[in-house]
Design a protein around this motif. Structure first.
Motif, PDB file in Angstrom:
ATOM      1  N   HIS A   1       0.278  -7.396  -5.152  1.00  0.00           N
ATOM      2  CA  HIS A   1      -0.795  -6.445  -5.464  1.00  0.00           C
ATOM      3  C   HIS A   1      -0.360  -5.073  -4.945  1.00  0.00           C
ATOM      4  O   HIS A   1       0.389  -4.973  -3.965  1.00  0.00           O
ATOM      5  N   VAL A   2      -0.898  -4.029  -5.579  1.00  0.00           N
ATOM      6  CA  VAL A   2      -0.607  -2.662  -5.109  1.00  0.00           C
ATOM      7  C   VAL A   2      -1.922  -1.909  -4.917  1.00  0.00           C
ATOM      8  O   VAL A   2      -2.830  -1.990  -5.744  1.00  0.00           O
ATOM      9  N   VAL A   3      -1.990  -1.180  -3.805  1.00  0.00           N
ATOM     10  CA  VAL A   3      -3.072  -0.209  -3.585  1.00  0.00           C
ATOM     11  C   VAL A   3      -2.396   1.132  -3.362  1.00  0.00           C
ATOM     12  O   VAL A   3      -1.426   1.227  -2.598  1.00  0.00           O
ATOM     13  N   THR A   4      -2.885   2.164  -4.042  1.00  0.00           N
ATOM     14  CA  THR A   4      -2.273   3.486  -3.867  1.00  0.00           C
ATOM     15  C   THR A   4      -3.335   4.575  -3.927  1.00  0.00           C
ATOM     16  O   THR A   4      -4.394   4.396  -4.547  1.00  0.00           O
ATOM     17  N   ALA A   5      -3.033   5.711  -3.271  1.00  0.00           N
ATOM     18  CA  ALA A   5      -3.903   6.899  -3.340  1.00  0.00           C
ATOM     19  C   ALA A   5      -3.251   7.966  -4.203  1.00  0.00           C
ATOM     20  O   ALA A   5      -3.695   9.112  -4.225  1.00  0.00           O
ATOM     21  N   ASN A   6      -2.215   7.555  -4.944  1.00  0.00           N
ATOM     22  CA  ASN A   6      -1.310   8.516  -5.581  1.00  0.00           C
ATOM     23  C   ASN A   6      -1.724   8.822  -7.031  1.00  0.00           C
ATOM     24  O   ASN A   6      -1.338   8.137  -7.970  1.00  0.00           O
ATOM     25  N   LYS A   7      -2.507   9.897  -7.174  1.00  0.00           N
ATOM     26  CA  LYS A   7      -3.002  10.241  -8.523  1.00  0.00           C
ATOM     27  C   LYS A   7      -1.910  10.758  -9.432  1.00  0.00           C
ATOM     28  O   LYS A   7      -1.945  10.553 -10.649  1.00  0.00           O
ATOM     29  N   ALA A   8      -0.907  11.447  -8.839  1.00  0.00           N
ATOM     30  CA  ALA A   8       0.199  11.959  -9.673  1.00  0.00           C
ATOM     31  C   ALA A   8       0.918  10.782 -10.335  1.00  0.00           C
ATOM     32  O   ALA A   8       1.263  10.820 -11.521  1.00  0.00           O
ATOM     33  N   LEU A   9       1.111   9.732  -9.566  1.00  0.00           N
ATOM     34  CA  LEU A   9       1.807   8.537 -10.078  1.00  0.00           C
ATOM     35  C   LEU A   9       0.978   7.836 -11.160  1.00  0.00           C
ATOM     36  O   LEU A   9       1.510   7.468 -12.217  1.00  0.00           O
ATOM     37  N   ILE A  10      -0.316   7.682 -10.896  1.00  0.00           N
ATOM     38  CA  ILE A  10      -1.169   6.978 -11.875  1.00  0.00           C
ATOM     39  C   ILE A  10      -1.316   7.826 -13.141  1.00  0.00           C
ATOM     40  O   ILE A  10      -1.291   7.307 -14.253  1.00  0.00           O
ATOM     41  N   ALA A  11      -1.451   9.144 -12.966  1.00  0.00           N
ATOM     42  CA  ALA A  11      -1.588  10.008 -14.153  1.00  0.00           C
ATOM     43  C   ALA A  11      -0.344   9.916 -15.027  1.00  0.00           C
ATOM     44  O   ALA A  11      -0.427   9.909 -16.246  1.00  0.00           O
ATOM     45  N   LYS A  12       0.821   9.814 -14.405  1.00  0.00           N
ATOM     46  CA  LYS A  12       2.064   9.801 -15.195  1.00  0.00           C
ATOM     47  C   LYS A  12       2.425   8.400 -15.695  1.00  0.00           C
ATOM     48  O   LYS A  12       2.828   8.231 -16.837  1.00  0.00           O
ATOM     49  N   HIS A  13       2.273   7.409 -14.817  1.00  0.00           N
ATOM     50  CA  HIS A  13       2.774   6.073 -15.173  1.00  0.00           C
ATOM     51  C   HIS A  13       1.660   5.025 -15.284  1.00  0.00           C
ATOM     52  O   HIS A  13       1.948   3.828 -15.357  1.00  0.00           O
ATOM     53  N   GLY A  14       0.403   5.470 -15.228  1.00  0.00           N
ATOM     54  CA  GLY A  14      -0.717   4.524 -15.153  1.00  0.00           C
ATOM     55  C   GLY A  14      -0.741   3.497 -16.278  1.00  0.00           C
ATOM     56  O   GLY A  14      -1.029   2.321 -16.035  1.00  0.00           O
ATOM     57  N   ASN A  15      -0.431   3.935 -17.510  1.00  0.00           N
ATOM     58  CA  ASN A  15      -0.494   2.984 -18.636  1.00  0.00           C
ATOM     59  C   ASN A  15       0.530   1.867 -18.446  1.00  0.00           C
ATOM     60  O   ASN A  15       0.212   0.680 -18.585  1.00  0.00           O
ATOM     61  N   SER A  16       1.768   2.242 -18.118  1.00  0.00           N
ATOM     62  CA  SER A  16       2.788   1.183 -17.988  1.00  0.00           C
ATOM     63  C   SER A  16       2.590   0.372 -16.706  1.00  0.00           C
ATOM     64  O   SER A  16       2.839  -0.837 -16.696  1.00  0.00           O
TER      65      SER A  16
ATOM     66  N   VAL B   1       0.857  -1.186   0.000  1.00  0.00           N
ATOM     67  CA  VAL B   1       0.000   0.000   0.000  1.00  0.00           C
ATOM     68  C   VAL B   1       0.890   1.233   0.000  1.00  0.00           C
ATOM     69  O   VAL B   1       1.619   1.480   0.966  1.00  0.00           O
ATOM     70  N   GLU B   2       0.846   1.982  -1.087  1.00  0.00           N
ATOM     71  CA  GLU B   2       1.733   3.149  -1.241  1.00  0.00           C
ATOM     72  C   GLU B   2       0.984   4.424  -0.900  1.00  0.00           C
ATOM     73  O   GLU B   2       0.059   4.818  -1.621  1.00  0.00           O
ATOM     74  N   LEU B   3       1.388   5.066   0.201  1.00  0.00           N
ATOM     75  CA  LEU B   3       0.756   6.319   0.625  1.00  0.00           C
ATOM     76  C   LEU B   3       1.833   7.369   0.914  1.00  0.00           C
ATOM     77  O   LEU B   3       1.770   8.107   1.897  1.00  0.00           O
ATOM     78  N   ILE B   4       2.842   7.369   0.041  1.00  0.00           N
ATOM     79  CA  ILE B   4       3.956   8.313   0.175  1.00  0.00           C
ATOM     80  C   ILE B   4       3.667   9.573  -0.633  1.00  0.00           C
ATOM     81  O   ILE B   4       3.783  10.697  -0.150  1.00  0.00           O
ATOM     82  N   GLY B   5       3.299   9.391  -1.886  1.00  0.00           N
ATOM     83  CA  GLY B   5       2.987  10.522  -2.763  1.00  0.00           C
ATOM     84  C   GLY B   5       4.132  10.863  -3.700  1.00  0.00           C
ATOM     85  O   GLY B   5       5.281  10.492  -3.468  1.00  0.00           O
ATOM     86  N   GLY B   6       3.777  11.544  -4.802  1.00  0.00           N
ATOM     87  CA  GLY B   6       4.765  11.964  -5.794  1.00  0.00           C
ATOM     88  C   GLY B   6       4.818  11.008  -6.971  1.00  0.00           C
ATOM     89  O   GLY B   6       4.543   9.815  -6.828  1.00  0.00           O
ATOM     90  N   ASP B   7       5.190  11.551  -8.143  1.00  0.00           N
ATOM     91  CA  ASP B   7       5.203  10.695  -9.334  1.00  0.00           C
ATOM     92  C   ASP B   7       6.577  10.142  -9.653  1.00  0.00           C
ATOM     93  O   ASP B   7       6.799   9.579 -10.712  1.00  0.00           O
ATOM     94  N   SER B   8       7.516  10.342  -8.736  1.00  0.00           N
ATOM     95  CA  SER B   8       8.866   9.809  -8.948  1.00  0.00           C
ATOM     96  C   SER B   8       9.421   9.385  -7.581  1.00  0.00           C
ATOM     97  O   SER B   8       8.667   9.309  -6.616  1.00  0.00           O
ATOM     98  N   GLY B   9      10.713   9.142  -7.522  1.00  0.00           N
ATOM     99  CA  GLY B   9      11.352   8.837  -6.230  1.00  0.00           C
ATOM    100  C   GLY B   9      10.802   7.581  -5.587  1.00  0.00           C
ATOM    101  O   GLY B   9      10.440   6.618  -6.283  1.00  0.00           O
ATOM    102  N   PRO B  10      10.704   7.593  -4.250  1.00  0.00           N
ATOM    103  CA  PRO B  10      10.337   6.352  -3.544  1.00  0.00           C
ATOM    104  C   PRO B  10       8.960   5.799  -3.919  1.00  0.00           C
ATOM    105  O   PRO B  10       8.781   4.578  -3.948  1.00  0.00           O
ATOM    106  N   ALA B  11       8.010   6.669  -4.232  1.00  0.00           N
ATOM    107  CA  ALA B  11       6.671   6.159  -4.593  1.00  0.00           C
ATOM    108  C   ALA B  11       6.753   5.380  -5.905  1.00  0.00           C
ATOM    109  O   ALA B  11       6.283   4.236  -5.997  1.00  0.00           O
TER     110      ALA B  11
END
Ligand code: NDP
Ligand code: HSE
Length: 442
Positions: free
Chosen positions: A101-116, A78-88
């Motif tokens: 499995h992954v659960v995340t609240a990180n929209k910046a990450l999904i918006a940037k890397h969601g397809n891959s 469960v990733e609740l760090i935040g940010g579209d790079s770095g540790p998240a």
């Protein structure tokens, strides 16, 4: 209950700590729902020594979230760090590659890397759930991805940022300054670590691009989007909108048009009588127009620890129950490329506030420039500033400027741009013009 579904949680801030506390206090109920034990096994955050108001000694501690993501101790990361790079970014990719499995609240990450990320999750036959990434506690992802599959969606829009809606509401209701409201939103845990993401519209854009993909079956495209934030909205705009029967909301709108899909985020005047105008404070709303269902509106808390934890935990429990849906609602390879519509073709009414000095000939000149672009005016009003002087007696050196507010009938972005350029050249304007789109069909 012999099997245990094991959770690793990285990030113990506003959302992470609410999630952890709730997972612990509700463990028995959640395990009953899943049909087997659901337990947090390991955690990670930046500082091990911080007092977080909960005893952490029962959880294995990882300084490095990537090591936690790859740990044999866990089934879901469960990733609740935040940010579209770095540790998240590193830890989410690492978890999927390790078959977690992954659960995340990180929209910046999904918006940037969601397809891959979606492709990787499918290759690894694991889930990537991100309900909390859009509209906090509102089950918006589930609604679009799972509950609306029988519909052709023509439009999805809403108020997707709690911080902005909180700021605009308090500026209007309590007459507070922008910065006072933002400080409050930060104190309440609504704002991003860097609040620029909220107030400049990027956070709404991240959420909108995710909704667009789910609604229209297209790849996430966070480049092809018009983004304007709320930092230019002044008390003068809020007061003028109020007088004219409108409220100002930061809306994210995605819709199918004849030329492609339009994605835009910007402040918008909404009629006070509309349902979206009633959404106040940290509350978010997501409106979905589908051909079978008509229009539905989901409203609820869009930010805050407990509300967001509610969505994170729902995602975790789905996995513990054995429910897994393709991350973007269909096989990632079958998503269509995003085809962007042209924003200059956008049609609607506009609010324009022009600050002018010399009133002689100004009205006539503005009306002429508008007419040249075939723009019809619904209203044109002068906003006199309160002053103890008559206009002709204002002492030299004092600001004599006045606001002129225009409301146009439907026209195009392109025509508005040309008219303003011409008005600017006429030399009456003393400050950057304020242009706000007026919502239609809300
Ligand atoms: P916070 O800033 O409150 O918390 C971030 C957490 O990440 C902190 O516990 C921090 O550790 C930890 N962290 C930072 N860097 C590292 C690292 N290198 N290794 C391990 N842990 C690290 O953020 P929020 O809880 O507000 O947000 C978390 C996520 O949830 C973000 O993606 C955000 O966009 C999203 N979100 C937030 C909502 C909200 O209302 N706040 C609502 C919906 C989504 P430490 O505490 O030690 O500094
Ligand atoms: N900063 C975000 C907001 C958090 O204010 O909406 C929820 O995504």
């Amino acid at each position: 209950m012999s099997y245990t579904f094991k959770i690793g949680l990285a990030g113990l801030g506003t959302v992470g700590i609410s999630t952890l506390k709730r997972l612990v206090s509700m463990q028995s109920k959640l395990s009953d729902i899943a049909g087997h034990s659901v337990e947090v096994r390991a955690i990670s955050a930046r500082s091990r020594d911080k007092d977080r108001g909960i005893d952490l000694s029962g959880f294995k501690w990882y300084d490095d979230p990537v090591a936690l993501a790859q740990s044999d101790d866990i089934d879901v990361f469960v990733e609740l760090i935040g940010g579209d790079s770095g540790p998240a970014e590193e830890s989410v990719f690492a978890a999927l590659r390790a078959g977690k499995h992954v659960v995340t609240a990180n929209k910046a990450l999904i918006a940037k890397h969601g397809n891959s990320l979606a492709r990787l999750a499918e290759e690894q036959d694991v889930a990537l759930n991100f309900e909390a990434a859009v509209a906090g506690g509102i089950p918006a992802i589930k609604a679009v991805r799972e509950s609306m599959t029988a519909n052709a969606i023509s439009r999805i829009y809403g108020i997707l940022n709690g911080t902005c809606n909180y700021i605009l509401t308090r500026m209007e209701d309590d007459g507070l300054s922008f910065s006072e409201c933002l400080k409050d939103a930060q104190r309440l845990g609504y704002a991003e670590a860097d609040p620029t993401f909220d107030v400049e519209g990027f956070d709404t854009a991240h959420k909108l691009t995710i909704l667009t993909s789910l609604a229209f079956g297209t790849e996430i495209d966070s480049e092809s989007i018009l983004i304007e934030g709320i930092t230019s909205i002044s008390p003068a705009d809020i007061a003028a909108a109020d007088e004219l029967g409108y409220r100002i909301k930061l809306l994210g709108v995605a819709k199918r048009t004849a030329t492609g899909i339009e994605q835009r985020v910007h402040p918008t005047l909404v009629p006070k009588t509309s349902s979206i105008a009633q959404i106040s404070g940290v509350t978010n709303a997501v409106v979905i127009d589908g051909d079978a269902i008509g229009s539905i509106t989901l409203a609820g808390p869009g930010a805050g620890g407990d509300a967001t934890a509610s969505a994170v935990i729902a995602d975790i429990v789905d996995l513990a129950r054995g429910l897994a849906i393709k991350p973007l609602g269909r096989p990632a390879d079958s998503l269509e490329p995003f085809s962007q519509s042209e924003i200059h073709a956008h049609e609607g009414g506009y609010y324009i506030r022009l600050r002018v000095n010399d009133m002689h000939g100004v009205f006539a000149s503005i009306a002429t420039r508008m007419a040249e672009q075939e723009i019809s005016l619904e209203s044109i009003v002068q906003h006199k500033k309160k002053s103890r002087f008559k206009a002709e007696d204002v002492p030299a050196g004092l600001d004599k400027s006045q606001d002129i507010i225009l409301i146009t009938y439907e026209t195009t972005e392109e025509r508005i741009g040309k008219a303003i350029e011409a008005i600017n050249k006429d030399g009456h304007i003393v400050a950057a013009p304020q242009v706000i789109r007026i919502a239609s069909g809300v």
